[in-house]
Motif scaffolding. Structure first.
Motif, mmCIF file in Angstrom:
data_model
loop_
_atom_site.group_PDB
_atom_site.id
_atom_site.type_symbol
_atom_site.label_atom_id
_atom_site.label_comp_id
_atom_site.label_asym_id
_atom_site.label_seq_id
_atom_site.Cartn_x
_atom_site.Cartn_y
_atom_site.Cartn_z
ATOM 1 N N PHE A 60 0.835 -1.198 0.000
ATOM 2 C CA PHE A 60 0.000 0.000 0.000
ATOM 3 C C PHE A 60 0.870 1.248 0.000
ATOM 4 O O PHE A 60 1.789 1.389 0.809
ATOM 5 N N LEU A 61 0.588 2.174 -0.917
ATOM 6 C CA LEU A 61 1.236 3.475 -0.976
ATOM 7 C C LEU A 61 0.263 4.530 -0.482
ATOM 8 O O LEU A 61 -0.824 4.692 -1.047
ATOM 9 N N THR A 62 0.645 5.248 0.581
ATOM 10 C CA THR A 62 -0.174 6.355 1.050
ATOM 11 C C THR A 62 -0.019 7.530 0.093
ATOM 12 O O THR A 62 1.089 8.026 -0.127
ATOM 13 N N LEU A 63 -1.124 7.975 -0.478
ATOM 14 C CA LEU A 63 -1.133 9.066 -1.447
ATOM 15 C C LEU A 63 -2.493 9.737 -1.371
ATOM 16 O O LEU A 63 -3.523 9.049 -1.272
ATOM 17 N N GLY A 64 -2.525 11.061 -1.425
ATOM 18 C CA GLY A 64 -3.787 11.784 -1.348
ATOM 19 C C GLY A 64 -4.841 11.213 -2.272
ATOM 20 O O GLY A 64 -4.557 10.817 -3.407
ATOM 21 N N GLU A 65 -6.085 11.164 -1.789
ATOM 22 C CA GLU A 65 -7.124 10.409 -2.500
ATOM 23 C C GLU A 65 -7.358 10.882 -3.927
ATOM 24 O O GLU A 65 -7.623 10.067 -4.810
ATOM 25 N N TYR A 66 -7.283 12.186 -4.171
ATOM 26 C CA TYR A 66 -7.523 12.662 -5.540
ATOM 27 C C TYR A 66 -6.510 12.050 -6.503
ATOM 28 O O TYR A 66 -6.886 11.480 -7.535
ATOM 29 N N SER A 67 -5.238 12.123 -6.156
ATOM 30 C CA SER A 67 -4.205 11.534 -7.012
ATOM 31 C C SER A 67 -4.297 10.012 -7.019
ATOM 32 O O SER A 67 -4.117 9.367 -8.066
ATOM 33 N N ALA A 68 -4.582 9.426 -5.853
ATOM 34 C CA ALA A 68 -4.644 7.964 -5.760
ATOM 35 C C ALA A 68 -5.687 7.383 -6.697
ATOM 36 O O ALA A 68 -5.510 6.288 -7.244
ATOM 37 N N GLY A 69 -6.787 8.100 -6.893
ATOM 38 C CA GLY A 69 -7.833 7.584 -7.762
ATOM 39 C C GLY A 69 -7.399 7.408 -9.199
ATOM 40 O O GLY A 69 -8.001 6.619 -9.954
ATOM 41 N N PHE A 70 -6.338 8.108 -9.611
ATOM 42 C CA PHE A 70 -5.852 7.998 -10.984
ATOM 43 C C PHE A 70 -4.678 7.030 -11.119
ATOM 44 O O PHE A 70 -4.295 6.688 -12.238
ATOM 45 N N VAL A 71 -4.107 6.602 -10.004
ATOM 46 C CA VAL A 71 -2.964 5.695 -10.060
ATOM 47 C C VAL A 71 -3.291 4.405 -10.813
ATOM 48 O O VAL A 71 -2.515 3.974 -11.681
#
Length: 579
Positions: A60-71
């Motif tokens: 799991f990579l912690t990343l802000g949800e807005y950016s995470a949704g595009f990962v």
């Protein structure tokens, strides 16, 4: 569909959350990204932090949800593999949903995991209430994804629901797994996973009928091939589209992402169409009529591709293998085609190979198209004002430099309109993608992160704007050591809007465009987040040094600030006619 053949769940499953992780691992999903929270802590406890980029264990990579949704979108575009984004209830679910929307619009299989408030709290005003008295989030999700939303609220049905979710992913659709923690957190049961059926093969009779119908339709007609992004998912797409064009002496035009299925050496390549499209390609597409047959290779008739103009050829053949792909209505583009229409369903490599082989045995009798000219544009490039980088020159210099097996992402900034107009043809050393159908500013950053995580040894480049930067800058620190290169176009403007409104609202004073962006020190922000940063000189005097710097294998990500004149208009925006 599934068969009745069954397989037992793996041994030593401590709870249903582990079963979900193990099942997704069996599907090949090992990357999860997002932000933890009360609704997902029991799922995430089974995942290691993403420390080793080359490890295959679920992490799991912690990343802000807005950016995470595009990962997961960039991860899939770069590798063809599926990844997952995770968010807790409330605003987190809404933020991650921006990437979910683009996954739907671009037919990208991706997993989104969100929780809901417990059913026993309904009516008691729980925090971030997801019930019908609060956000009613399940209804919201289903309004967008329909049956691709799976509410995991019965442990005895968990394996059946996951099998159905896998079948949806296999149809190139995103899914949402909604955790009802009261149910998923209950005692583990023995799970029996149905085994999926294998994809059916394309029957020879079907191929023969397709080739026969095609042969009859193209007699004494000119053939134009519109290459879409579905075609780019096939490993030998560039070779196949080149062979087809050469065999038929047919012109190829392509969408923004369809370019990744076209070779730079295709002699019949006439260019990008519509948004940022090349003049020769647009002339060809606009001239389609009674003497033409249009072959559509997995292309969506979206606004940035055909701008509501329809397919005006005498006959249109749509070839695709994504059932109910975005853009299809009742699984068809009949509503877009004004002439005859045939919808051919099957793997695109199989269908193209059938046409190529048939033409080699018995040539088709269509009218040949002359090879494309060297220059696909009719207009000279505009030049910037003094003190700014000439973006046409920069795009050309980079086009000649890109390292082999690179990947680029264009954010919702001038680059996603201008770069392709300037470079004209694809580049066999780099694939470029844009999530333009949702046109979510800043989303390309998450996609670039996903692309890099899919293959840490691959060079990944992002073109973004100063307006887009506002939406992802808070996540820079978490990926400072990924080695991503970001070209930040600084023009102190929302330039797609500002350039357009000068034509749409010519009598309105520019302050009323509301398109100005405050000047800030982007390099300082990047350095504070652990990135390396540099400003590109307006005369490109330090470009070669920066290119050499990028060629050195460094662990740190790099932001290059580019001073851009928002008045330098390069690619065209046909959408302005619709505003």
């Amino acid at each position: 569909m599934t068969t009745s053949k069954l397989c037992a769940s793996p041994p030593c499953v401590v709870d249903n959350y582990q079963f979900i992780i193990d099942t997704l691992t069996d599907w090949g999903i090992t990357l999860y990204t997002g932000v933890t929270g009360g609704g997902v802590i029991h799922l995430l406890k089974h995942l290691q932090p993403l420390d080793d980029l080359l490890a295959d264990d679920p992490s799991f990579l912690t990343l802000g949800e807005y950016s995470a949704g595009f990962v997961p979108l960039g991860y899939y575009l770069a590798s063809g593999k599926v990844a997952a984004a995770v968010a807790t209830t409330g605003a987190a679910t809404k933020l991650i949903g921006c990437g979910l929307s683009d996954a739907k619009l671009h037919d990208i299989p991706a997993v989104f995991i969100v929780p809901v408030s417990g059913s026993n709290t309904e009516g008691f005003s729980p925090l971030q209430d997801t019930s019908i008295y609060g956000s009613n989030i399940v209804a919201q999700l289903r309004a967008e994804l329909g049956d691709a939303v799976f509410v995991l609220n019965d442990p005895f049905l968990l394996s059946t629901q996951l099998a159905a979710a896998k079948a949806t992913l296999d149809r190139s659709k995103p899914i949402v797994l909604v955790l009802d923690n009261e149910a998923v957190g209950s005692a583990v049961t023995d799970h029996i996973m149905p085994l999926p059926e294998k994809a059916p093969l394309v029957e020879e009779d079907y191929l023969d009928a397709f080739v026969s119908a095609f042969r009859q339709a193209v007699h004494d007609k000119r053939i134009v091939i519109l290459v879409g992004e579905e075609m780019a998912r096939y490993p030998h797409a560039k070779r196949l589209t080149t062979q087809l064009c050469e065999q038929l002496q047919a012109a190829a035009i392509w969408s923004i992402n369809g370019a990744n299925a076209v070779s730079q050496d295709n002699p019949y390549g006439y260019g990008y169409i519509s948004f940022g499209g090349n003049d020769k390609a647009m002339s060809l597409f606009n001239a389609l009529g009674e003497q033409d047959v249009l072959v559509v290779l997995g292309a969506c008739p979206d606004e940035y591709t055909i701008n509501f103009s329809g397919f005006k050829a005498a006959h249109t053949f749509f070839l695709g293998n994504i059932f109910r792909a975005y853009g299809l209505v009742e699984n068809s583009l009949r509503h877009v085609a004004t002439g005859g229409y045939d919808h051919i369903c099957g793997p695109l490599d199989v269908l193209l190979s059938a046409l190529i082989s048939a033409g080699q045995r018995y040539p088709f009798t269509n009218r040949p198209v002359p090879p494309a000219p060297a220059d696909l544009n009719d207009r000279p490039f505009a030049v910037p004002r003094e003190g700014y980088v000439n973006m046409a020159t920069l795009y050309q210099r980079l086009h000649a430099w890109w390292p082999a097996h690179s990947l680029g992402i264009d954010d919702v900034c001038l680059a996603y309109k201008d770069r392709q107009y300037v470079t004209q043809r694809p580049n066999d050393r780099i694939d470029f993608y844009s999530l333009y159908r949702g046109s979510a500013m800043g989303g390309a950053f998450g996609a670039a992160v996903g692309a890099k995580l899919s293959d840490p040894n691959r060079s990944v480049f992002l073109f973004t704007g100063d307006g887009c930067f506002r939406l992802f800058s808070g996540s820079l620190g978490e990926v400072s050591r990924l080695g991503i290169v970001v070209f930040l176009l600084n023009n102190e403007s929302l330039s797609i809007v500002e350039q357009g409104l000068g034509k749409v609202l010519p009598d309105i004073a520019t302050p009323h465009y509301h398109a100005r962006v405050a000047a800030i020190d982007y390099c300082a922000i990047a350095r504070a987040c652990g990135w390396e940063a540099a400003r590109l000189q307006p005369d490109l005097g330090n470009l070669e040094a920066l290119l050499r710097r990028m060629e050195i294998d460094k662990p740190h990500s790099l932001l290059i600030e580019v001073p851009v004149d928002h008045q330098q208009e390069l690619g065209q925006n046909p959408r302005l006619k619709n505003l």
